[in-house]
Motif scaffolding. Structure first.
Motif, PDB file in Angstrom:
ATOM      1  N   UNK A 167      -8.091   2.774 -36.240  1.00 52.60           N
ATOM      2  CA  UNK A 167      -8.373   3.885 -35.342  1.00 52.60           C
ATOM      3  C   UNK A 167      -9.284   3.372 -34.240  1.00 52.60           C
ATOM      4  N   UNK A 168      -8.816   3.467 -33.001  1.00 52.04           N
ATOM      5  CA  UNK A 168      -9.607   3.033 -31.856  1.00 52.04           C
ATOM      6  C   UNK A 168      -9.897   4.233 -30.960  1.00 52.04           C
ATOM      7  N   UNK A 169     -11.158   4.396 -30.584  1.00 47.89           N
ATOM      8  CA  UNK A 169     -11.544   5.480 -29.696  1.00 47.89           C
ATOM      9  C   UNK A 169     -12.384   4.908 -28.566  1.00 47.89           C
ATOM     10  N   UNK A 170     -11.853   4.957 -27.352  1.00 47.03           N
ATOM     11  CA  UNK A 170     -12.600   4.567 -26.161  1.00 47.03           C
ATOM     12  C   UNK A 170     -13.202   5.818 -25.548  1.00 47.03           C
ATOM     13  N   UNK A 171     -14.402   5.713 -25.026  1.00 46.03           N
ATOM     14  CA  UNK A 171     -14.995   6.874 -24.383  1.00 46.03           C
ATOM     15  C   UNK A 171     -16.014   6.441 -23.344  1.00 46.03           C
ATOM     16  N   UNK A 172     -16.270   7.338 -22.414  1.00 44.74           N
ATOM     17  CA  UNK A 172     -17.248   7.096 -21.365  1.00 44.74           C
ATOM     18  C   UNK A 172     -18.610   7.574 -21.844  1.00 44.74           C
ATOM     19  N   UNK A 173     -19.554   6.671 -21.924  1.00 42.94           N
ATOM     20  CA  UNK A 173     -20.889   6.989 -22.422  1.00 42.94           C
ATOM     21  C   UNK A 173     -21.880   6.998 -21.273  1.00 42.94           C
ATOM     22  N   UNK A 174     -22.611   8.128 -21.139  1.00 42.57           N
ATOM     23  CA  UNK A 174     -23.600   8.227 -20.078  1.00 42.57           C
ATOM     24  C   UNK A 174     -24.885   7.510 -20.474  1.00 42.57           C
ATOM     25  N   UNK A 175     -25.413   6.703 -19.550  1.00 41.46           N
ATOM     26  CA  UNK A 175     -26.679   6.011 -19.792  1.00 41.46           C
ATOM     27  C   UNK A 175     -27.588   6.198 -18.593  1.00 41.46           C
ATOM     28  N   UNK A 176     -28.873   6.332 -18.836  1.00 44.77           N
ATOM     29  CA  UNK A 176     -29.852   6.482 -17.767  1.00 44.77           C
ATOM     30  C   UNK A 176     -30.422   5.113 -17.383  1.00 44.77           C
ATOM     31  N   UNK A 177     -30.325   4.774 -16.111  1.00 44.33           N
ATOM     32  CA  UNK A 177     -30.914   3.534 -15.607  1.00 44.33           C
ATOM     33  C   UNK A 177     -31.896   3.884 -14.493  1.00 44.33           C
ATOM     34  N   UNK A 178     -33.108   3.440 -14.637  1.00 46.56           N
ATOM     35  CA  UNK A 178     -34.128   3.803 -13.658  1.00 46.56           C
ATOM     36  C   UNK A 178     -34.592   2.575 -12.883  1.00 46.56           C
ATOM     37  N   UNK A 179     -34.892   2.793 -11.631  1.00 48.97           N
ATOM     38  CA  UNK A 179     -35.529   1.764 -10.825  1.00 48.97           C
ATOM     39  C   UNK A 179     -36.761   2.383 -10.167  1.00 48.97           C
ATOM     40  N   UNK A 180     -37.382   1.675  -9.237  1.00 50.87           N
ATOM     41  CA  UNK A 180     -38.630   2.153  -8.651  1.00 50.87           C
ATOM     42  C   UNK A 180     -38.428   3.400  -7.793  1.00 50.87           C
ATOM     43  N   UNK A 181     -37.241   3.563  -7.255  1.00 52.03           N
ATOM     44  CA  UNK A 181     -37.011   4.666  -6.333  1.00 52.03           C
ATOM     45  C   UNK A 181     -36.405   5.894  -6.997  1.00 52.03           C
ATOM     46  N   UNK A 182     -35.460   5.696  -7.870  1.00 49.21           N
ATOM     47  CA  UNK A 182     -34.787   6.856  -8.459  1.00 49.21           C
ATOM     48  C   UNK A 182     -34.132   6.477  -9.776  1.00 49.21           C
ATOM     49  N   UNK A 183     -33.801   7.519 -10.520  1.00 45.54           N
ATOM     50  CA  UNK A 183     -33.133   7.326 -11.808  1.00 45.54           C
ATOM     51  C   UNK A 183     -31.645   7.586 -11.630  1.00 45.54           C
ATOM     52  N   UNK A 184     -30.848   6.667 -12.080  1.00 46.95           N
ATOM     53  CA  UNK A 184     -29.408   6.793 -11.956  1.00 46.95           C
ATOM     54  C   UNK A 184     -28.775   7.056 -13.322  1.00 46.95           C
ATOM     55  N   UNK A 185     -27.749   7.876 -13.308  1.00 47.12           N
ATOM     56  CA  UNK A 185     -26.957   8.104 -14.510  1.00 47.12           C
ATOM     57  C   UNK A 185     -25.618   7.404 -14.330  1.00 47.12           C
ATOM     58  N   UNK A 186     -25.350   6.432 -15.149  1.00 44.19           N
ATOM     59  CA  UNK A 186     -24.105   5.686 -15.045  1.00 44.19           C
ATOM     60  C   UNK A 186     -23.271   5.907 -16.295  1.00 44.19           C
ATOM     61  N   UNK A 187     -21.988   5.600 -16.190  1.00 44.89           N
ATOM     62  CA  UNK A 187     -21.090   5.738 -17.325  1.00 44.89           C
ATOM     63  C   UNK A 187     -20.519   4.377 -17.690  1.00 44.89           C
ATOM     64  N   UNK A 188     -20.651   4.026 -18.951  1.00 46.56           N
ATOM     65  CA  UNK A 188     -20.115   2.751 -19.419  1.00 46.56           C
ATOM     66  C   UNK A 188     -19.059   3.005 -20.478  1.00 46.56           C
ATOM     67  N   UNK A 189     -18.036   2.187 -20.490  1.00 47.43           N
ATOM     68  CA  UNK A 189     -16.957   2.350 -21.452  1.00 47.43           C
ATOM     69  C   UNK A 189     -17.367   1.765 -22.792  1.00 47.43           C
ATOM     70  N   UNK A 190     -17.330   2.589 -23.821  1.00 49.69           N
ATOM     71  CA  UNK A 190     -17.639   2.130 -25.168  1.00 49.69           C
ATOM     72  C   UNK A 190     -16.390   2.224 -26.026  1.00 49.69           C
ATOM     73  N   UNK A 191     -16.441   1.614 -27.168  1.00 57.42           N
ATOM     74  CA  UNK A 191     -15.259   1.600 -28.019  1.00 57.42           C
ATOM     75  C   UNK A 191     -15.672   1.567 -29.475  1.00 57.42           C
TER      76      UNK A 191
END
Length: 343
Positions: free
Chosen positions: A51-75
């Motif tokens: 059984x394989x399940x791929x999904x988009x996982x939201x992760x918070x990445x912060x830098x000095x100016x602002x916090x970004x929410x990115x999506x990475x493919x997990x499995x």
């Protein structure tokens, strides 16, 4: 799409139950060209299932100016062994359907991870712990949801199924993040000497003989992954289950979710299941159950819902809120059962 694409719908009386069933089966009929017309076994020709399940996982990445929410493919990749021979046999008169892998669990996990089910249920906040009833040989729920559980995940089934369930669970532990994080450096000497510094809970499984020496630590420092015997038709097994795990369940402040996926497929199972479920819900206040059913025989689903209400259990179902159907164009329904009236 977001979690607002779904709504909870209360099934409070016979009329609302009949309306719900009529709507669901009508939708299945309207979408019959895209819905599998079978009993739901993933593969009845091989002993090995992936059984394989791929999904988009939201992760918070912060830098000095602002916090970004990115999506990475997990499995997630879950390797399972099933027993087609046991499915066709009669093992001590017990049900044998749990010896093979069914589609309902894959549907449920795909809904959770790829269609905002986690957000809708609020499980992504990791405030819940789980007991699964009728797990079968498929450990997928326990493996994947251990990544979203706070304190424990306990899988249960009839005794004859447990060996294969333990084997499958042991072979897929690498998919549990907390297991990987704590077992890279874990040693009994380090723990006893207090030389391990980590914010993670320590993974322990008495069932699988993993890190049993950690039992001396407080419950709050541990994540328990266990596999236990619990037969709905045998009150002795329920009593034994509570003796083994009741103190931990009561002591831990996480909310209990009783999970059951595709466990109701004939009328003889309904009342034993519901009575066991009610005892578990009564054991810890504010707990709730999530029951995922494949819609086969209409009369079986009706009996399940009617008998739940007769036992004083409140029932809600998840409906699609908009025109884009995720649950509605599937062969599955998701119900929440509780002893507390939904607000």
């Amino acid at each position: 799409m977001d979690c607002n694409q779904y709504i909870w719908k209360s099934l409070e009386d016979e009329d609302s139950i009949y309306q719900h069933i009529n709507e669901r089966y009508s939708l299945m009929n309207d979408n019959s060209d895209i819905i599998n017309q079978d009993l739901g076994i993933i593969d009845d020709k091989t002993e090995s299932i992936t059984i394989e399940i791929d999904f988009q996982k939201e992760t918070n990445k912060s830098d000095k100016k602002k916090k970004k929410v990115t999506k990475s493919l997990s499995n997630y990749t879950i390797e399972l062994k099933q027993s087609l021979t046991s499915l066709k046999s009669n093992v001590n008169g017990n049900s044998t359907t749990g010896f093979v892998v069914w589609q309902s669990t894959r549907f449920f996990l795909n809904w959770l991870l790829n269609h905002n089910g986690l957000s809708f249920l609020d499980w992504n906040n990791k405030q819940y712990s789980f007991i699964e009833l009728g797990t079968g040989v498929n450990c997928s729920n326990s493996i994947i949801l251990s990544n979203y559980s706070k304190d424990y995940f306990i899988s249960t089934d009839q005794k004859g199924i447990l060996n294969k369930l333990e084997e499958n669970s042991r072979n897929n532990l690498n998919e549990i993040q907390i297991y990987n994080k704590t077992c890279k450096y874990l040693s009994e000497t380090q723990i006893k000497d207090g030389n391990v510094q980590t914010k993670e809970k320590f993974f322990i499984s008495k069932s699988l003989k993993k890190n049993e020496f950690l039992l001396d630590l407080s419950y709050q420092n541990l994540f328990h992954y266990e596999i236990e015997h619990l037969d709905w038709c045998d009150n002795i097994t329920y009593d034994s289950f509570i003796i083994c795990h009741g103190t931990m369940i009561k002591a831990i402040d996480s909310k209990l979710v009783v999970l059951a996926v595709d466990v109701i497929y004939n009328e003889f199972l309904i009342m034993p299941f519901l009575k066991t479920l009610k005892k578990l819900l009564s054991f810890k206040p504010s707990s709730e159950a999530l029951v995922v059913l494949q819609l086969r025989d209409e009369s079986i689903i009706l009996d399940f819902l009617f008998e739940a209400l007769e036992l004083g259990i409140y029932v809600q179902t998840i409906d699609d809120a908009g025109s884009e159907l995720i649950i509605g164009c599937s062969r599955h329904a998701i119900y929440k059962l509780s002893l507390i009236h939904p607000l």
